[in-house]
Each structure stands twice: as C-alpha cells, then as structure tokens.
Design a protein around this motif. Structure first.
Motif, PDB file in Angstrom:
ATOM      1  N   ILE A  45      33.018 -79.103  35.609  1.00  8.47           N
ATOM      2  CA  ILE A  45      32.304 -77.844  35.839  1.00  8.47           C
ATOM      3  C   ILE A  45      30.970 -77.952  35.120  1.00  8.47           C
ATOM      4  O   ILE A  45      30.917 -78.006  33.888  1.00  8.47           O
ATOM      5  N   ALA A  46      29.902 -78.033  35.893  1.00  9.31           N
ATOM      6  CA  ALA A  46      28.556 -78.180  35.332  1.00  9.31           C
ATOM      7  C   ALA A  46      27.605 -77.407  36.229  1.00  9.31           C
ATOM      8  O   ALA A  46      26.927 -77.987  37.084  1.00  9.31           O
ATOM      9  N   GLY A  48      24.773 -76.045  35.935  1.00  8.35           N
ATOM     10  CA  GLY A  48      23.337 -76.301  35.913  1.00  8.35           C
ATOM     11  C   GLY A  48      22.940 -77.690  36.381  1.00  8.35           C
ATOM     12  O   GLY A  48      21.759 -78.005  36.458  1.00  8.35           O
ATOM     13  N   ALA A  49      23.923 -78.532  36.699  1.00  8.75           N
ATOM     14  CA  ALA A  49      23.611 -79.936  36.969  1.00  8.75           C
ATOM     15  C   ALA A  49      23.031 -80.146  38.364  1.00  8.75           C
ATOM     16  O   ALA A  49      23.405 -79.462  39.311  1.00  8.75           O
TER      17      ALA A  49
END
Lengths: 383, 383
Positions: A45-46, A48-49
């Motif tokens: 879970i990222a 902003g990536a």
C-alpha cells in the motif's frame, strides 16, 4: 476480592483486531503470499507512489513492476518458482525499501532483505520442520593470540544438553564482511543440521561458526563500538591473523564442549573468504582436520602479506595430504568470478596427485549455492 | 606454484568502496547520525518523494518533517535527546518504511522498527560495553503438560562454561503477542545483565526467557508453521495453560543447568501479560520463588476461564505470603492503562497486610519502562 480486580477499560485480551493494528502499527496486508501453484504475490500500500518494483534472487534481481489494483493496492505475481529460500526488496519511486508486511528480514553484511521460502525438494532442508531442534548459542571465548575476547555461534545437536555423549565438531566459516551470524541467517545452518540429523543423513555434531574478521570481536552491533553501520572493508582480513589464531578456537571448543578432540572428528569448511581460511588453516595444522570443504573459495596468493601462513604452500600441502584427510571437497558455481582460480587450484592438486572431490553447480557467488554446498558436505562427515 | 594461483580479476580484497556498494547494495549515507550534542540527524535519499517524515519514541510518535537539502538528501535533526534506546520509522508519502541506512532493526510482535542508542546514564546499561559477556542460547525443552517441545532463550552469566559453580535462576516473562525473543531485542536483557554483573550490582545468574503463549512452540518463523506473519491474537492466552505448565520449565532448567534448585535462588518477573503470569505462577507454586516482579502487570480477573489457576486467589496469596517471599515488587508507569488495576491490587495487598515494594515511573505501557524495571529489579535479587 473481586472488587480489587477492577478490569482496566482497555483490557489486554479484549483488544479488537483494529486496536491491535493501531497498537502495533501493522497494516492487514498479506505480502508475500505463497500461492498453491508456487507463484508468489507481492503487495504494497503506497498511495503516493508513481512506480513500485520488486527485485530479488527469484527474478535475478531484475525489477518487476507492481500494478495498482482496484483497491489501490500495488500487486505483482511471479512466475512459478522452484523450491528455494529467496530474498527480495521493493523499490518505490527508485527508493529501495523492505516489505512492511513481511517481518522476516535478514542482514547480509550491510544490507537487510526480506526472505520467503518455497517448500519442496532441497528447500525443505532450509525450513524449520517438526523435528528435534539443536541449541544455537552466542558464546564469547578468549583468543590470547589475537589479544581479545571474541564471539562465536555454536550449534549443539538435539539431545546434547541431557546426555553425556561426545560429539564431532564442524568448524564453518563465513565470507568477507560476514560474521558469526551469517551461516545462521541466509545460510540456514541450524535448519539444515536439524533436518539432516533428523533424517539420519548426518551424524549429530557440534557446529562452530566463528567470526573470521581478525580485527572484529563480534558481529556489528554486538560490540562496544555501538550500532555503527557494518562495513566489508575491515582491516586484518586475509593477512594471516585469523588462521594463526585458529588453535585458540579449537582449544576453547574442546575444553568447553563434550567433543571427540581428534582429527577423525573434526571438519572445517567455509564460503568465499571462509574457503580461503579453511584451505590455509587445514594445511597449517594438518593434524587437526580430516574433512575440508572449500565452498566458492577465494583462491588467492597472499605471500605479499608477509604472513608465514602463506609461505611454503607446496610443503604444507604435501604434509597435509601425507596425513591423508578423509575428504577434501571443492565446490563452486559455473558462473562464479572465482571459477577460474578454483580450476587452476584443482589443476595443481591434480598435478601433485592429491585426491579431492569436486562438486560443480550452476550460478555464481550466491547464498543459494552455499546452502547447497553445506547440505551436500555435511552428510559426508564423520562416517 | 604461483601459476596455479592466478588471481581472479575481481579479487575479494581488492574491491573498491564503489564496487562494494554495488555488490552489497547499500548507499553511503549515515542515518541516524548521533551528533556530539546528543541531537540525532536522520537522512534519506528518496528522489521521488513529496513528503518524508520520521516518528518514534524520541518524539512521542508525532511525525517530524524531513527537508530536502542542497544535495537532494532528505534530512531532519532532532532536539537534544536524553540517553535511551529509541526506535523509529520513516514515512515516505505516508508509506511507513524502515531506514534503509540503518541495519539495526528489531521485531516487536508484528512490527519491525529501527533502533539507535544515546549513551549515558541508565542507557549505558542497554549498550554492549567492553565487559565480560554471558552466553545467549535458544534452547528447546519438552513440556509434557502442554504436549509439545517448546523454545526458550537462556542467558548464562560470563564464566558459566568453564566453571563448576551453581547459579540462581531468574525467570523473565514477556507480554502479549511477544515471545522468547522479546526481552533480548527491545528488552536488552543480556546487555543489562552483562553490565550489572560486571559492575558488581547484580549477582551472576541464569536468566530464562520462556515463550508465554501456550499455543505456540516458539517465536514466529522458528516453527514448522513457516514464515507466517506474527499475530497478537493467539489462542490459549491468559487462560491458565502457561501457568499450569510452568513446572515443566523449572524442571528442565534444574536438570540441564548448574542451578541452586531452591526458593532462595529463584526469581520470576514479567511485563504486562508476563506480569500476570508471574503473579499467578508465584502464588500457584508458592514454594518455588523468593523474588517476584510485576512490571506493568495485567491485573485482571480470569475466573471466567474455568481454569483452577484463577480460583481461590485469596487462599493462594495467603499461603504465598505465609512463606514470606523476600521481595514482591510492583512497578508501573503513571500513564499506563493498567495503572488503576495495579493501584487496586496494591490496596488489596495493603488491606491483607502483605508486604511488597512499589516503584512508579512516568510514561505508560512501553519498553522504556520495562528496561528500567528490569535494571531496578535485578540488583535486588539473591542478596
């Protein structure tokens, strides 16, 4: 009485799953997930990536792209993977990170990577199985030759504590930059020993994993130097000190553990720099070891160091082989950068007529090979 | 001869710093940097990041913003920090990660955090110092009562291996979700014992750190269940099984180690759930322990479990205090969610006239307090 036992409003056993997460800070995400078809799914879970990749020995360190699924979770599923212990990292917008959902991470010199294990075949030797387990100890010993107290890891076989039996001893050495933890982490030495002993393929034995860096008392973080970053560039490496001081180790082991203190019950092997050490220690003290293993050994002239350890190799090898070690075992991968040096060393042994056993694998200078070599070498000992 | 030793073109000892980085994959960045004024600088290279934060017990888990410096490195320097062992994580665009420059990371239940240590004062007890070190072993024992082989950690004091002396034994229990590793990682038990013994403040003793989860053979990753994520929600927790089976542990220790197998030479203490266990084990077997420590103990009625362990608390405590334990020590932080329950328990002991010693600190249910309690408790033992 009951009055005295007013339950706290937030009682420990009453924590909800949500509160547990909040308290321990772990997202409820499975990664890596080992699928029944032996593919593996990585998740992150990222929010902003822009890009997320995964790389490890399962994909020869090429970077595979995770894709954002409908739930906003980054995800990637591998091809079917062969049974093996694998390590990997994520890359989030090029930043290398560990998988926050996977708490199993091991340090190799100065890098921490996550691990997972695909069971089956030889990889079952690397797993903790439902078999009797030996004891693994971190023990400090005195090395008068090096003028310091030093730390080693010692494996004693199942049943050692409550018996009066004596055991053979296998000295197992790490590579450059490694330390007395290396064979226990990515090397899976205690699992391999437990499993081979349980199946009757190996004799119960003591395994001694020393620290082969003569300037170092112990693994990084385990000395009064504090929690400094590890470094591969250690002084007093492969210049004779460790080999010179090795009798201190043998003396400590024979006086501390219930050993058979003779040549027939001693083995020595090592990987890379540890193979170099095993070569030189076994020829320097030819009366000590009946079993010698060179795993991807650093075959390397070191006469320039001025240490007497590296002089008269011809004469010392002659004496070693006159005493007829029961096993002189050389193993290397066909893509190892030390392959040529090992081939030349074998040619020399051939020319002299010194018997040895050769074991070649695919791949290079990697832990996968060293686990294979350990699990091939150990069943040949003390038989 | 020399011909046989053709050096490989990439010889191990000849690796440049740059090649080492490439080989081991570690960027040359110092983080955290402990500055001489006891501030600490965190650094991260994250070219794609929009925000980078750091949070840990050094800033009460509030998130401090790192700023990009002229070199493109994200950086943040703390206020002056008091001597302590601290843990922290980074947040990159809200994604929680470990510091890739800091290989020192410890697992607490299901979370891995980086650590650093500001030396001085009591924190010097948590550091590895240049003093004699005990041996730390992971040992499997048989628990017939629980019907399984189980793993414990055992600390034996410096000199144990090469003496014939007998030692007192301190049983040290972890909290909910923890395991036999907990007191060795964030608890710094082996460092605290080494340092207190070296300074003469503590008697040399054996410390036994069991696994207090009765459904669990060993710490996550150390059993045949594989590398599954740890969970706090374990079955058979605080329902009497662990306490019932505790004599198996004492029996194993007294038959395996050189102990003084009597009440005057046995102590038991634990944190949180382990404090609950210490309370119930010490009153269930009042002839076993002369020293009892409840660290932030979970004081909690458990008659609902139906276990005979939790019945007749009045009568069992009476028998325990009739046998006059030499120390009954209760410690808690003034912000602990178990503070009220512990106050009520002390009131009950007061009403009965049972002597105990009380030690109160600031803060709540955190490792900082448990390290303090351990280092306060140990010097009072076996004197």
């Amino acid at each position: 009485m009951r009055k005295a036992f007013v339950a706290a409003t937030l009682v420990l056993a009453g924590l909800t799953a949500g509160a547990q997460q909040a308290l321990w800070g772990v997202p409820q995400l499975i990664s890596p997930e080992l699928n029944p078809d032996t593919t593996v799914t990585f998740r992150l879970i990222a929010p902003g990536a822009r890009t997320v990749q995964v790389a490890g020995d399962f994909n020869s360190s090429s970077q595979a792209n995770l894709k954002r699924n409908a739930d906003g979770v980054w995800e990637y599923t591998t091809q079917k993977l062969a049974p093996e212990l694998y390590s990997y990292s994520f890359f989030v917008d090029s930043l290398r990170i560990n998988d926050p959902s996977n708490v199993y991470a091991v340090r190799d010199v100065a890098t921490v990577s996550n691990i997972f294990l695909i069971p089956g075949g030889r990889a079952d030797l690397y797993a903790v199985n439902d078999v009797p387990h030996g004891t693994v100890s971190r023990v400090w010993y005195d090395s008068p030759t090096l003028g310091m107290k030093r730390r080693m890891s010692v494996y004693t076989p199942p049943g050692y504590e409550n018996s009066t039996e004596r055991y053979p001893v296998f000295y197992l050495l790490h590579g450059m930059g490694g330390d007395e933890e290396a064979w226990l982490t990515l090397g899976r030495a205690s699992q391999i020993l437990d499993n081979l002993i349980a199946s009757g393929q190996a004799k119960p034995m003591i395994v001694v994993m020393t620290n082969g860096n003569a300037s170092q008392e112990a693994a990084p973080g385990e000395t009064h130097y504090g929690l400094k970053p590890p470094t591969i560039a250690l002084p007093r490496t492969m210049e004779g000190s460790f080999e010179t001081a090795f009798p201190d180790v043998v003396k400590f082991i024979d006086s501390t553990y219930r050993t058979h203190p003779d040549k027939a019950h001693r083995a020595i092997a090592g990987l890379s720099m540890g193979g170099f050490h095993a070569l030189h220690i076994s020829k320097e003290y030819p009366e000590l070891f009946d079993y010698v293993g060179l795993f991807s050994a650093a075959i390397k002239p070191r006469e320039d160091t001025g240490s007497p350890i590296y002089t008269d190799l011809d004469g010392k090898l002659r004496r070693q082989f006159e005493l007829e070690p029961r096993l002189y075992w050389i193993a290397i991968g066909d893509k190892d950068f030390l392959y040529e040096a090992n081939r030349d060393y074998r040619k020399m042994l051939d020319a002299k007529g010194y018997p040895y056993t050769y074991y070649e694998t695919s791949d290079g200078h990697i832990w996968k090979n060293w686990r294979i070599y350990l699990s091939e070498f150990v069943p040949q000992l003390f038989k």
